[in-house]
Design a protein around this motif. Structure first.
Motif, mmCIF file in Angstrom:
data_model
loop_
_atom_site.group_PDB
_atom_site.id
_atom_site.type_symbol
_atom_site.label_atom_id
_atom_site.label_comp_id
_atom_site.label_asym_id
_atom_site.label_seq_id
_atom_site.Cartn_x
_atom_site.Cartn_y
_atom_site.Cartn_z
ATOM 1 N N ILE A 23 -19.771 -6.188 15.885
ATOM 2 C CA ILE A 23 -18.431 -6.797 15.881
ATOM 3 C C ILE A 23 -17.470 -5.962 15.050
ATOM 4 O O ILE A 23 -16.337 -5.689 15.473
ATOM 5 C CB ILE A 23 -18.504 -8.252 15.373
ATOM 6 N N PHE A 24 -17.910 -5.522 13.874
ATOM 7 C CA PHE A 24 -17.031 -4.731 13.010
ATOM 8 C C PHE A 24 -16.649 -3.407 13.659
ATOM 9 O O PHE A 24 -15.479 -3.017 13.641
ATOM 10 C CB PHE A 24 -17.688 -4.482 11.652
ATOM 11 N N TYR A 30 -11.184 -0.760 18.315
ATOM 12 C CA TYR A 30 -10.059 -1.318 19.064
ATOM 13 C C TYR A 30 -8.761 -1.202 18.262
ATOM 14 O O TYR A 30 -7.723 -0.814 18.801
ATOM 15 C CB TYR A 30 -10.346 -2.778 19.417
ATOM 16 N N LYS A 31 -8.801 -1.548 16.989
ATOM 17 C CA LYS A 31 -7.606 -1.477 16.151
ATOM 18 C C LYS A 31 -7.141 -0.038 15.937
ATOM 19 O O LYS A 31 -5.951 0.212 15.762
ATOM 20 C CB LYS A 31 -7.851 -2.150 14.797
ATOM 21 N N ALA A 32 -8.061 0.909 15.925
ATOM 22 C CA ALA A 32 -7.701 2.316 15.708
ATOM 23 C C ALA A 32 -6.812 2.843 16.826
ATOM 24 O O ALA A 32 -6.049 3.790 16.616
ATOM 25 C CB ALA A 32 -8.963 3.164 15.584
ATOM 26 N N LYS A 33 -6.892 2.221 17.998
ATOM 27 C CA LYS A 33 -6.051 2.664 19.119
ATOM 28 C C LYS A 33 -4.575 2.405 18.854
ATOM 29 O O LYS A 33 -3.724 3.053 19.440
ATOM 30 C CB LYS A 33 -6.479 1.968 20.415
ATOM 31 N N ASN A 34 -4.254 1.464 17.962
ATOM 32 C CA ASN A 34 -2.868 1.106 17.680
ATOM 33 C C ASN A 34 -2.227 1.971 16.596
ATOM 34 O O ASN A 34 -1.060 1.781 16.281
ATOM 35 C CB ASN A 34 -2.784 -0.362 17.247
ATOM 36 N N TYR A 35 -2.985 2.897 16.020
ATOM 37 C CA TYR A 35 -2.482 3.711 14.928
ATOM 38 C C TYR A 35 -2.344 5.166 15.353
ATOM 39 O O TYR A 35 -3.032 5.628 16.265
ATOM 40 C CB TYR A 35 -3.411 3.625 13.716
ATOM 41 N N GLY A 105 -5.079 11.076 5.329
ATOM 42 C CA GLY A 105 -4.068 10.192 4.774
ATOM 43 C C GLY A 105 -4.153 8.764 5.288
ATOM 44 O O GLY A 105 -3.249 7.979 5.073
ATOM 45 N N GLY A 106 -5.219 8.413 5.979
ATOM 46 C CA GLY A 106 -5.403 7.040 6.440
ATOM 47 C C GLY A 106 -4.772 6.760 7.781
ATOM 48 O O GLY A 106 -4.422 7.662 8.528
ATOM 49 N N MET A 107 -4.616 5.496 8.053
ATOM 50 C CA MET A 107 -4.040 5.042 9.320
ATOM 51 C C MET A 107 -2.573 4.715 9.109
ATOM 52 O O MET A 107 -2.223 4.028 8.172
ATOM 53 C CB MET A 107 -4.784 3.814 9.829
ATOM 54 N N SER A 108 -1.732 5.239 9.986
ATOM 55 C CA SER A 108 -0.315 4.919 9.867
ATOM 56 C C SER A 108 0.298 4.649 11.223
ATOM 57 O O SER A 108 -0.269 4.841 12.232
ATOM 58 C CB SER A 108 0.417 6.069 9.195
#
Length: 108
Positions: A23-24, A30-35, A105-108
């Motif tokens: 699940i994680f 899935y969330k990484a696609k939005n960044y 630098g992370g997700m932006s």
């Protein structure tokens, strides 16, 4: 103490942890696609997702393998060893995602 001595409880706990990891990883992928991510970071997320699928497949294959001759724990040892190696590769892929996120630098 029954948590570590009873094979049924061990299997149940193993599956619960596996469900949480699945699940994680699916949620993170899935969330990484939005960044906006670097190509290397995006590829690291894809590799993590693919490795998770491979690990789940190895785990299911190990459970479903019932050899003709009795072996340790009733599964094919080579498949069980591949499942263990897959866990190491899955951890490595997760560490790679962490490294790519920190270095870019992370997700932006």
């Amino acid at each position: 103490l029954n948590l570590f001595d009873n094979p049924t409880t061990i299997q149940f706990t193993h599956r619960l942890i596996a469900y949480a990891v699945i699940i994680f990883i699916c949620f993170a992928w899935y969330k990484a696609k939005n960044y906006t991510l670097t190509p290397a970071t995006r590829n690291a997320f894809h590799l993590l997702f693919i490795m998770m699928i491979v690990q789940v497949t190895l785990g299911i294959s190990t459970l479903l393998s019932v050899p003709d001759t009795p072996v340790r724990a009733g599964v094919i040892v080579e498949l069980a060893a591949a499942h263990q190696a897959g866990a190491l590769l899955l951890l490595t892929a997760a560490l790679n995602v962490n490294h790519k996120l920190r270095s870019s630098g992370g997700m932006s």
